[in-house]
Every structure is written in structure tokens, then in C-alpha cells.
Design a protein around this motif. Structure first.
Motif, PDB file in Angstrom:
ATOM      1  N   TRP A  29     -14.019  18.186  -5.186  1.00 18.97           N
ATOM      2  CA  TRP A  29     -14.483  18.262  -3.806  1.00 18.97           C
ATOM      3  C   TRP A  29     -15.110  16.956  -3.335  1.00 18.97           C
ATOM      4  O   TRP A  29     -15.056  16.635  -2.148  1.00 18.97           O
ATOM      5  N   VAL A  87     -16.618  27.903  -2.207  1.00 22.26           N
ATOM      6  CA  VAL A  87     -15.605  27.891  -3.262  1.00 22.26           C
ATOM      7  C   VAL A  87     -16.255  28.330  -4.568  1.00 22.26           C
ATOM      8  O   VAL A  87     -17.443  28.071  -4.807  1.00 22.26           O
ATOM      9  N   TYR A  93      -9.537  27.158  -7.647  1.00 20.52           N
ATOM     10  CA  TYR A  93      -9.076  26.756  -6.316  1.00 20.52           C
ATOM     11  C   TYR A  93      -9.047  25.235  -6.211  1.00 20.52           C
ATOM     12  O   TYR A  93     -10.100  24.601  -6.175  1.00 20.52           O
ATOM     13  N   ALA A  95      -8.938  21.576  -4.485  1.00 20.43           N
ATOM     14  CA  ALA A  95      -9.641  21.136  -3.277  1.00 20.43           C
ATOM     15  C   ALA A  95      -8.728  20.454  -2.274  1.00 20.43           C
ATOM     16  O   ALA A  95      -9.201  19.972  -1.244  1.00 20.43           O
ATOM     17  N   CYS A 157     -12.291  31.222  -1.647  1.00 17.93           N
ATOM     18  CA  CYS A 157     -12.225  29.911  -1.002  1.00 17.93           C
ATOM     19  C   CYS A 157     -12.102  30.109   0.506  1.00 17.93           C
ATOM     20  O   CYS A 157     -11.066  30.588   0.989  1.00 17.93           O
TER      21      CYS A 157
END
Length: 314
Positions: A29, A87, A93, A95, A157
Motif C-alpha cells: 500500500w 483492507v 488483497y 493493492a 477490501c
């Protein structure tokens, strides 16, 4: 409201024992949204989750009431931003859709952006068949009951606007919080957008905190509760119709006997039938009264939104 190039973006990561994956989540992220502040909320982890997150440059805070819903309640109350991305800390998940999700909130006025796993790699990556069944059941139930078309109800997310975060009443304590978020957005006529995201299963050694059966039951219980609260006329009308059917089943044989003989041979059955019919009428009018209250609450909600926007301008 700041212009988009100066907007404050917050990445929210609720965590419980994610020492194996939290560093990768923060790095991903940071790379996708270098301008964002990453907040890791540790929920009584017994491993080094908090220490690793702090070492990786995240802002680490703690929530001591156990449960994802409790963590999100704390996050939403404490953090001020123009766009929020939530998240999970399990590195499931990627980014790479972060910028797109932020743009939908800041540039297109979306209130909630759903990261849709079910339209991409979820069913091939997730090896837990009951999880797949549960996701489909929850999605179909909510879309049917609330007349919407949300593609992924249980995704961890999402992106949110300031308006959503500061008006969302967090009532759930655990994993059913995602269901509550979706229904709140649908009921309050907030704009929901969808971004299809990839999903990758947890790395070896990382264990899911979601219990398929107990948490699944809580989610279904939450849907039942929210349907009753948000759609009381439909909810109580169903009970009213069921009670009327029962009353009719009890009454029709008595009526047939009366037509044939001119006498009422089963007074207790007739009395029970009458009381059941009265309960049906009472149920319907209860739903009617509650629906009026809900409509008034929606009017008050819109008024509060207007006040909130005026305060933000100042």
C-alpha cells in the motif's frame, strides 16, 4: 473540502495475529499510495504484529475489545480523512487497484467502493467450499431482500467517503460488520461502485480468523435483524401473511361444517382462528407504524448530512 490533489487518504488495516503478512501489506500500500497514511489497529495480537507494523512505518494503534466490528468502530471514530481504504492484514488483497478506488471516492463522489473478489480469482484461490457457499448465500439474500445488485458483500477490501465513515452506526462486533456496511449504504441511498480485484489465498502458515459456521450464523442473524429494522413493513407483512394463512386453515373446516349443519361444532378452533387473524392484523399495522418511523429517520439522516457538509466547508 480539500481539492483532490491535497486530499488526505487513510489506509485502515485491522489486525489480529498477522505477523507473517503485515509487512507485505504495508509495503504494497505504500507503493500504491505513497501519499496515504497507513493505520494498523492491533486487536490484542499475541504475536509481533504491532511491532512489525511500527517498524515498517505504519501508525499503530490498539483496540482492546475483541472483534473486527469493534476495531472498525474505533478506526472510524478516531481518524479524519477525505478517503478511507479498509483492507485486511492477511495479504489476500493486492493493492494494485488502490488508486482507482480512491479516484472513485474523490473524483466520482462514490460513498463506498466494493473490492469485488467473487468476479475474479476468489473461487479458484479459496479452497474452503463452505466459505464459497456462504458468500453466495449472503450476496443473493441481501440483493433479493434489499433490491440491490452488490457483487461482493463480504469483501474486506473497500474504500469509503468521509460522509459514509462519519454517519455509519457500527453495531456489529465481529465479521458481520461487512454485511452491515453494505446494507447501510444501500438503505441510505449512498453511491456504491465496484472494482474487480484479484484475490489470493492466505500464505501457508497463516490462519483465517473467520469460523465458517459460527460467524456464518452471525452474518445470517445480522441480515435478519437489519431486514427487520430497515424494511419493517415488508418484514411484518410476511408474518402477517403467514398468520392469515394459518387462520384460514383453522377457519375453513369450521365454516364448511357450519354451512353443512348450521352449527358451529368446534368453538375452540374458531376462537383460536380469530386470535391468529387478530395477530396477523396487529403484525401488519406494527410494520406500517415502524415504516413511518424509518421514513422519518431517513429524513433526519439527510438533514444531518446537510449539516455535516456545511460544517466541513467551514
Amino acid at each position: 473540502m480539500p481539492t483532490n490533489d491535497k486530499a488526505k487518504i487513510a489506509v485502515l488495516v485491522p489486525c489480529y495475529n498477522e505477523a507473517q503478512t503485515i509487512a507485505a501489506v504495508i509495503a504494497d500500500w505504500k507503493n500504491e499510495l505513497p501519499e496515504a497514511t497507513i493505520y494498523v489497529y492491533d486487536n490484542n495480537s499475541t504475536d509481533d504484529t504491532a511491532a512489525i507494523a511500527e517498524r515498517e512505518g505504519a501508525v499503530v494503534r490498539h483496540e482492546y475489545a475483541q472483534g473486527k466490528g469493534n476495531v472498525i468502530r474505533r478506526m472510524f471514530r478516531e481518524i479524519e480523512a477525505d478517503c478511507y481504504i479498509m483492507v485486511d492484514g492477511d495479504d489476500t488483497y493486492p493493492a494494485n487497484k488502490g488508486k482507482e478506488m480512491v479516484s472513485l471516492v474523490l473524483d466520482s463522489n462514490a460513498d463506498m467502493v466494493v473490492g469485488d473478489r467473487l468476479s475474479s480469482t476468489y473461487y479458484t484461490e479459496n479452497k474452503r467450499p463452505f466459505h464459497n457457499f456462504g458468500n453466495n448465500l449472503v450476496r443473493k439474500s441481501i440483493n433479493q431482500l434489499f433490491h440491490t445488485e452488490v457483487k461482493d458483500i463480504m469483501t474486506g477490501c473497500r474504500a469509503f467517503s468521509y460522509q459514509f465513515v462519519k454517519t455509519f452506526p457500527v453495531l456489529s462486533k465481529g465479521f458481520e460488520i461487512e454485511t452491515e456496511m453494505t446494507i447501510h449504504a444501500v438503505d441510505k441511498n449512498m453511491r456504491i461502485e465496484t472494482v474487480i480485484i484479484d484475490y489470493r489465498d492466505r500464505p501457508k502458515g497463516s490462519e483465517s480468523k473467520l469460523n465458517t459456521f459460527s460467524d456464518g450464523f452471525k452474518v445470517l442473524k445480522t441480515i435478519f435483524r437489519l431486514y427487520r429494522n430497515y424494511k419493517p413493513l415488508s418484514f411484518f407483512s410476511l408474518f402477517s401473511a403467514l398468520l392469515l394463512i394459518i387462520a384460514a386453515i383453522l377457519f375453513v373446516p369450521v365454516l364448511i361444517d357450519f354451512i353443512r349443519t348450521g352449527e358451529v361444532a368446534r368453538f375452540p378452533t374458531l376462537i383460536v382462528s380469530g386470535f391468529v387473524a387478530l395477530a396477523a392484523i396487529q403484525s401488519f399495522f406494527s410494520g406500517l407504524i415502524l415504516s413511518t418511523i424509518v421514513a422519518k429517520e431517513k429524513q433526519d439522516f439527510e438533514h444531518k448530512l446537510q449539516i455535516m457538509h456545511e460544517l466541513r466547508k467551514d
